[in-house]
Design a protein around this motif. Structure first.
Motif, mmCIF file in Angstrom:
data_model
loop_
_atom_site.group_PDB
_atom_site.id
_atom_site.type_symbol
_atom_site.label_atom_id
_atom_site.label_comp_id
_atom_site.label_asym_id
_atom_site.label_seq_id
_atom_site.Cartn_x
_atom_site.Cartn_y
_atom_site.Cartn_z
ATOM 1 N N ARG A 189 0.675 -1.380 0.043
ATOM 2 C CA ARG A 189 -0.027 0.053 -0.152
ATOM 3 C C ARG A 189 0.889 1.422 0.086
ATOM 4 N NH1 ARG A 189 -4.783 0.025 4.184
ATOM 5 N NH2 ARG A 189 -3.128 0.868 5.219
ATOM 6 N N PHE A 190 0.982 2.009 -1.110
ATOM 7 C CA PHE A 190 1.653 3.226 -1.169
ATOM 8 C C PHE A 190 0.827 4.303 -0.500
ATOM 9 C CE2 PHE A 190 3.224 0.887 -4.911
ATOM 10 C CZ PHE A 190 4.762 0.968 -4.496
ATOM 11 N N ILE A 191 1.641 5.328 0.217
ATOM 12 C CA ILE A 191 0.852 6.201 0.953
ATOM 13 C C ILE A 191 1.335 7.467 0.590
ATOM 14 C CG2 ILE A 191 0.467 7.511 3.017
ATOM 15 C CD1 ILE A 191 0.989 4.510 4.394
ATOM 16 N N GLU A 192 0.636 8.489 -0.055
ATOM 17 C CA GLU A 192 0.957 9.842 -0.282
ATOM 18 C C GLU A 192 1.457 10.525 0.864
ATOM 19 O OE1 GLU A 192 -1.756 11.250 -4.202
ATOM 20 O OE2 GLU A 192 -2.057 11.983 -2.102
ATOM 21 N N GLN A 193 2.812 11.118 0.926
ATOM 22 C CA GLN A 193 3.469 11.971 1.974
ATOM 23 C C GLN A 193 2.441 12.771 2.430
ATOM 24 O OE1 GLN A 193 7.442 13.201 1.253
ATOM 25 N NE2 GLN A 193 7.627 13.799 3.467
ATOM 26 N N MET A 194 2.340 13.040 3.758
ATOM 27 C CA MET A 194 1.397 14.038 4.277
ATOM 28 C C MET A 194 2.022 15.076 5.300
ATOM 29 S SD MET A 194 -2.173 11.556 5.398
ATOM 30 C CE MET A 194 -0.757 10.201 5.928
ATOM 31 N N PRO A 195 1.588 16.324 5.360
ATOM 32 C CA PRO A 195 2.195 17.239 6.393
ATOM 33 C C PRO A 195 1.940 16.795 7.793
ATOM 34 C CG PRO A 195 0.190 18.037 5.446
ATOM 35 C CD PRO A 195 0.290 16.708 4.589
ATOM 36 N N LEU A 196 2.568 15.687 8.257
ATOM 37 C CA LEU A 196 2.578 15.408 9.652
ATOM 38 C C LEU A 196 3.713 15.052 10.190
ATOM 39 C CD1 LEU A 196 -0.343 12.631 9.093
ATOM 40 C CD2 LEU A 196 -0.494 14.876 10.337
#
Length: 357
Positions: free
Chosen positions: A209-216
């Protein structure tokens, strides 16, 4: 800047009584509780926390096992059907097997056991997995952003790729299914490994599962231009496989595609470019007792005063009612979406390790 918190005396939320489903103002029914067990981690991923200077949660503020169970039991009575254990790194918690055992004993109103899952970096799995499975763990997600040792060391600031791979091998051999591997896709970091990561997952009977990099990230250094988008991920994978969308996503965070018409599949969590907020069914409990209705929320609902009042048989019911009321207040305060793409978006003060993955 301090995080806005809703105090324990705010009263119950307006929607429903104890035992009723947790439904927000937009009709979303909440069935998933992410429970963070610690903000500490054995890695220092660049997109999550700085290498040094972390301000760890005070140990006195970390929820005890009994406190976690108290919240989880009320949540289950209100219709929550899945608990996912997160961190930080949940396997760093010394009582992790007992946490799983106690949570795994909780039943829904219809008598079925609540489903228990975990997200981990996998490093301690070879030692702990047999006990976790025996205690009732049902599913695993393991983070793996790269297969290259030099990149892993640069990305996590720790040279521990072999241990992660050993953990994945142990999970593959355990029989826990579905087994999922999570990879944050980053431009000029691992975007040339997308096909390789999927091939690795398939070889271990897992779904990537690929995850878009988030502002966290705790350092607030997120840069949209460094993020590999959902469409870019799919374009790259399409050079290797024929992708067919899997219908029936429901409230799941990942869109899924069959590879060469199946049965194997790949997922993409596109929180930035293709938000799924309209179907979100998740709440979050931080390791220090704060309820959150969204990863990107700037408001928290403080359960500690409720959980740490004087206990006894005469107050147990009132504590349960107060937890239920705070759950409903949290749900009622949920916004229609996270607003990442709005000009006025504010990144949460906490980093991902302190919120819970």
């Amino acid at each position: 800047m301090p995080r806005p918190r809703v105090a324990a005396d705010s009263g119950p939320g307006p929607h429903g009584r104890p035992g009723d489903p947790l439904v927000d103002r937009f009709g979303r029914v909440h069935r998933d509780l992410r429970i963070s067990l610690t903000d500490r981690c054995s890695l220092r991923c660049t997109y999550c926390m700085p290498e040094q200077g972390n301000e760890w949660l005070a140990r006195s503020s970390i929820l005890t096992l009994d406190e976690i169970v108290a919240v989880a039991r009320v949540a289950a009575s209100d219709g929550v059907t899945t608990f996912r254990l997160t961190g930080g790194e949940p396997l760093l918690r010394p009582d992790i097997v007992e946490v799983v055992r106690r949570l795994g004993e909780i039943t829904a109103p219809d008598g079925r056991l609540v489903e228990l899952a975990m997200t981990t970096n996998g490093i301690r799995l070879p030692d702990l997995l047999p006990g976790l499975v025996a205690a009732g763990l049902g599913r695993l997600n393991i983070s793996l952003d790269t297969l290259r040792r030099d990149r892993f060391r640069d990305l996590t600031r720790r040279d521990r790729l072999d241990e992660v791979l050993e953990g994945i091998a142990a999970a593959a051999a355990s029989g826990l299914r579905p087994l999922k591997l999570n990879a944050v896709a980053m431009r000029d970091v691992n975007d040339d490994e997308l096909v390789d990561l999927v091939e690795f997952a398939l070889a271990h009977d897992a779904e990537l599962r690929f995850i878009e990099q988030m502002p966290l990230d705790a350092g607030h250094t997120w840069d949209r231009s460094r993020m590999v988008t959902r469409d870019e991920i799919l374009a790259t994978l399409s050079t290797r496989w024929h992708l067919t969308p899997v219908p029936g996503r429901g409230g799941a965070p990942a869109e899924r595609w069959m590879l060469d018409r199946g049965p194997r599949s790949v997922g993409v969590i596109a929180s930035v470019t293709a938000p799924f907020c309209g179907d979100c069914d998740r709440l979050r409990l931080t390791a220090d007792g704060q309820l959150r209705n969204c990863l990107f929320s700037t408001t928290e609902y403080d359960l500690l005063p409720i959980l740490r009042q004087a206990h006894g048989p005469d107050v147990a019911a009132s504590i349960d009612d107060a937890i239920d009321g705070m759950l409903r207040s949290c749900v009622d305060g949920k916004l229609p979406g996270h607003a990442i793409n709005d000009p006025g978006f504010l990144q949460p003060a906490r980093g991902m390790n302190a919120i819970g993955g």
